[in-house]
Scaffold this motif. Structure first.
Motif, PDB file in Angstrom:
ATOM      1  N   MET A   1      46.085 112.708 103.003  1.00 29.63           N
ATOM      2  CA  MET A   1      46.144 113.173 101.474  1.00 29.63           C
ATOM      3  C   MET A   1      45.218 111.768 100.745  1.00 29.63           C
ATOM      4  N   TYR A   2      46.080 110.682 100.301  1.00 38.30           N
ATOM      5  CA  TYR A   2      45.558 109.654  99.523  1.00 38.30           C
ATOM      6  C   TYR A   2      45.027 108.623 100.738  1.00 38.30           C
ATOM      7  N   PRO A   3      43.664 108.420 100.809  1.00 41.34           N
ATOM      8  CA  PRO A   3      43.279 107.606 101.930  1.00 41.34           C
ATOM      9  C   PRO A   3      43.715 106.427 102.017  1.00 41.34           C
ATOM     10  N   ARG A   4      44.160 105.807 103.133  1.00 43.81           N
ATOM     11  CA  ARG A   4      44.639 104.449 103.507  1.00 43.81           C
ATOM     12  C   ARG A   4      43.683 103.582 103.855  1.00 43.81           C
ATOM     13  N   GLU A   5      42.652 104.036 104.325  1.00 42.65           N
ATOM     14  CA  GLU A   5      41.655 103.061 105.089  1.00 42.65           C
ATOM     15  C   GLU A   5      40.571 102.669 104.166  1.00 42.65           C
ATOM     16  N   TRP A   6      39.988 101.623 104.298  1.00 40.83           N
ATOM     17  CA  TRP A   6      38.601 101.162 103.343  1.00 40.83           C
ATOM     18  C   TRP A   6      37.569 100.900 104.102  1.00 40.83           C
ATOM     19  N   PRO A   7      36.354 101.405 103.581  1.00 40.58           N
ATOM     20  CA  PRO A   7      36.122 102.290 102.574  1.00 40.58           C
ATOM     21  C   PRO A   7      36.975 103.877 102.753  1.00 40.58           C
ATOM     22  N   PRO A   8      37.528 104.021 101.519  1.00 46.52           N
ATOM     23  CA  PRO A   8      38.323 105.200 101.617  1.00 46.52           C
ATOM     24  C   PRO A   8      37.546 106.738 102.097  1.00 46.52           C
ATOM     25  N   VAL A   9      37.929 107.484 102.989  1.00 53.71           N
ATOM     26  CA  VAL A   9      37.553 108.630 103.130  1.00 53.71           C
ATOM     27  C   VAL A   9      38.252 109.677 102.601  1.00 53.71           C
ATOM     28  N   TYR A  10      37.715 110.661 101.811  1.00 51.70           N
ATOM     29  CA  TYR A  10      38.495 111.633 101.404  1.00 51.70           C
ATOM     30  C   TYR A  10      38.273 112.981 101.960  1.00 51.70           C
TER      31      TYR A  10
END
Lengths: 472, 472
Positions: A1-10
């Motif tokens: 759901m809300y991405p936790r990694e960065w850069p975010p992957v939706y």
């Protein structure tokens, strides 16, 4: 759901429950203090990204003795220097075409857009593939917050070209799986055609500028349509100029079309530009600050002001890999609050929208116009004399720009014998201004020494639009 | 790789080997007879789809005693009646907005586009989500065949609105992962800005109409640019009008820009419209007939003509679920061949492009103009007399439309005393024609009884463009 990694992957297939008011309920309604932890984590990653990849930020921050790893709180973050518009314009001149703040290889730029550059060198936006998808996801989420759903048909009545407004609404609408009708605007004769298509296709959502929507309503009446009756817009959302946040204009649009009039928009540099956006309750724009972190700072001291006070929005990308803006000084004026909204979102809010400027830039029919550009044009025309005035008004729905210019004694003498002299001068001024600032002004010629002499630039500008506030 | 199911689902991440000339090598280079088997299988599925979902096709085919399951060969398929433009326009009038040939629930229409409707009711295109992705895949594949690669920057210099041309080039370019620069066109002042951006961003590919590219070159010279030297287009591909297939125009564009000039395009109804398209060798447009099956038929008998002969292209979608066209009569004129092309593709080819019309429709600056619409406007204006002529020319790069109209004896009498009478009439005719046909004609007033009387509509039209052939 809300991405936790960065850069975010939706997840491009994610949808909230059908009857949910929220796209990411937890993120949108969580305690604001809790959310700051998420924001700060994204902020650190964003700063590291920029520091490691951009000569622009590295130089700028080193000069200010800033290192990303030393920024340990949002409080610390206030020591990071602002990025100003003329600074990025200069940087693009030195490192064309995208500037030294482009943080991806130039070959990874998917889309090019830009400012129209009517007041000097245009600014080029280079947006990477991943950013493009993140922008679409951000806009879909915020448009969901405006009340737009997949069953809607979105009529996009703004120009598809450099301008990011239209494209941002389109990709947001597509990601939302709404039906999109990107009709565009700006071509002679197009508005009459628009009316017919709006009548036939019954779009339920409109995007454009508030003044264009009111122009369209005027035209509709002339052509025999009654917008409330013949059109089916239930939501009209706007950006590009302040109108939709001004109570009288909002009411006029809502009454004319029988719709909810929703104000959105920060600035093109910040794309996703919709991170200032009202929800369906229209209590002023929420600052969706887990996507773009927004501070409101004092015009003079640059310090963050408490809720309830006025200042300049300063924007920071939290998930942009291509051309991140970190503490971008918008130059706009607003007042922010943390009072709750009936929608339940816990974002700060701009109850009166964006209602002014903290510099001398004028926004006229959505174009950024600097008085200095007008001055430069006037100074370059033989026959234009000493003093001038710039007057901006709004008659009904459209901004009007009047430029008053004194002519020289020589023109006065020659004009006495041949009135064509005045006519030609007036034409020359009009054409030169049009090609420089992108708008056709009404030019009024005045006899030498009519206007009061002044050295204050600001006295040369008279903005009669009562909803615009200016602080300089 | 090449999808086997129907409706086909393309892998949006598929790419051919980097150094391959082809996207789907096997399909593009296989024996033409072998390919017919694939085509026929897709055709059967497409017909079944339409028959089961569309009142329009069911009615039409039942009247002709056609059932999809009885069509057992491509030869049999020739008995299926043509679909004509006025027929689908009428059908949309009866079943608004998308007609009884819409084969998906209306809620599944993702995008709306259409014709400009300058000659009567516009036609609305409703394109489903799956079709949209298939169109992107088809165009990416064909653009790859034109020589365009992911490393290219595509400048799209045509209008983003109803017109499918710009959008089709854009989504093809996006699927190809090329960098897209959708600049648009049509707004006053935009072309001068285009030149500056082309100089700065150095796009390598151009899409638009041939006449606009030549207009842009003229403007560039005026503004002090040398297109060959200052711009970096290696490929310019075109649709919307025949220019890029006319040897002299092709040469002019190639010499002006130092590029390969590539002709593409069938018609908006057929989107993906790029299934007529030249390859990098520019030997005439290939008919990519596993995407859209194209027959060339005799103007009078409607029978498929042998290779080497002239006729009208009749198009059939093979993978369109929303608004399939099955045997769509284009009304264009062409000649086809099966002689091999150096590229190795085994598709039929149109060595002289699309070079004429089999009806009285005129294509002027990319707009479809029916002489009957001009006649109707003239007949409705008081003061216009008995006879008129429509003259189309091309001066340098732009089509010009001249309408000669006789005035009445009454105007003649009143005009003797007051020349404003003529002026007003001329203005009224110009404005009325502009708003109806979308083009501003040059209107010439003639004394009563100047022109030869005729009952033949065709004699009233004089097309002086020597590259346009007309058969009626």
């Amino acid at each position: 759901m809300y991405p936790r990694e960065w850069p975010p992957v939706y997840d491009n297939d994610y949808f909230p429950p059908k009857d949910s008011r929220y796209w990411f309920e937890k993120m949108e309604t969580m305690d604001a203090r809790e959310r700051e932890k998420v924001i700060f984590k994204k902020l650190q990653a964003q700063m590291e990204w920029a520091y490691n990849r951009s000569p622009f930020y590295r130089r700028k921050w080193e000069a200010a003795e800033i290192r990303p790893q030393n920024i340990k709180t949002l409080q610390d973050f206030q020591s990071v220097p602002f990025v100003r518009k003329d600074e990025i314009r200069r940087d693009q001149e030195e490192t064309p075409p995208f500037g030294g703040y482009l943080c991806i290889p130039i070959g990874e730029v998917l889309r090019t857009h830009g400012t129209s550059g009517t007041t000097g060198r245009p600014t080029a936006f280079g947006i990477g593939f991943d950013d493009w998808h993140r922008i679409a996801n951000a806009h879909a989420r915020i448009m969901w917050g405006c009340g737009i759903r997949p069953s809607d048909i979105i009529f996009i009545g703004s120009f598809f070209s450099l301008y990011m407004g239209s494209w941002g609404a389109l990709i947001g609408g597509e990601r939302l799986r709404a039906k999109c009708f990107p009709f565009g605007a700006g071509v002679p004769g197009q508005s009459v055609m628009a009316l017919r298509w709006i009548k036939d296709m019954q779009p339920t959502v409109f995007y454009g500028t508030p003044s264009y929507s009111l122009y369209l309503a005027e035209l509709a009446k002339k052509e025999g349509y009654v917008p409330r009756r013949d059109f089916h817009f239930r939501i009209m959302f706007f950006s590009g100029e302040p109108g939709a946040g001004i109570p009288t204009t909002k009411r006029l649009i809502e009454e004319t079309y029988g719709c909810a009039c929703i104000d959105t928009g920060s600035t093109a540099e910040m794309t996703p530009w919709m991170t200032n956006a009202e929800c369906e309750f229209r209590t002023g724009m929420h600052l969706w600050n887990d996507i773009v972190y927004t501070e409101v700072v004092d015009v003079k001291t640059g310090k963050v002001v408490p809720f309830g006070e006025e200042g300049v929005p300063v924007y920071t990308h939290l998930e942009r890999t291509s051309q991140p803006m970190i503490r971008f000084w918008s130059g706009d004026l607003t007042m922010w609050t943390d009072e709750p909204c009936p929608c339940g979102r816990t974002y700060p809010r701009l109850p009166n929208g964006i209602y002014g400027r903290a510099d001398d830039m004028l926004v006229i029919r959505g174009e950024n116009v600097y008085p200095s550009a007008i001055e430069e044009v006037l100074r370059g025309i033989e026959g234009v004399g000493g003093e001038f005035r710039i007057i901006v008004t709004r008659e009904k729905v459209m901004d009007e720009l009047v430029v008053q210019a004194e002519y020289t004694q020589d023109i006065a003498n020659r004009g006495e014998k041949n009135s064509g002299v005045f006519e030609n001068l007036q034409k020359e001024i009009t054409t030169s201004l049009k090609s420089r600032i992108g708008l056709r002004p009404t030019v009024e010629l005045l006899e030498p020494n009519t206007l009061e002499r002044t050295e204050f630039k600001s006295r040369r500008v008279i903005d009669k639009r009562d909803f615009i506030k200016r602080v300089q």
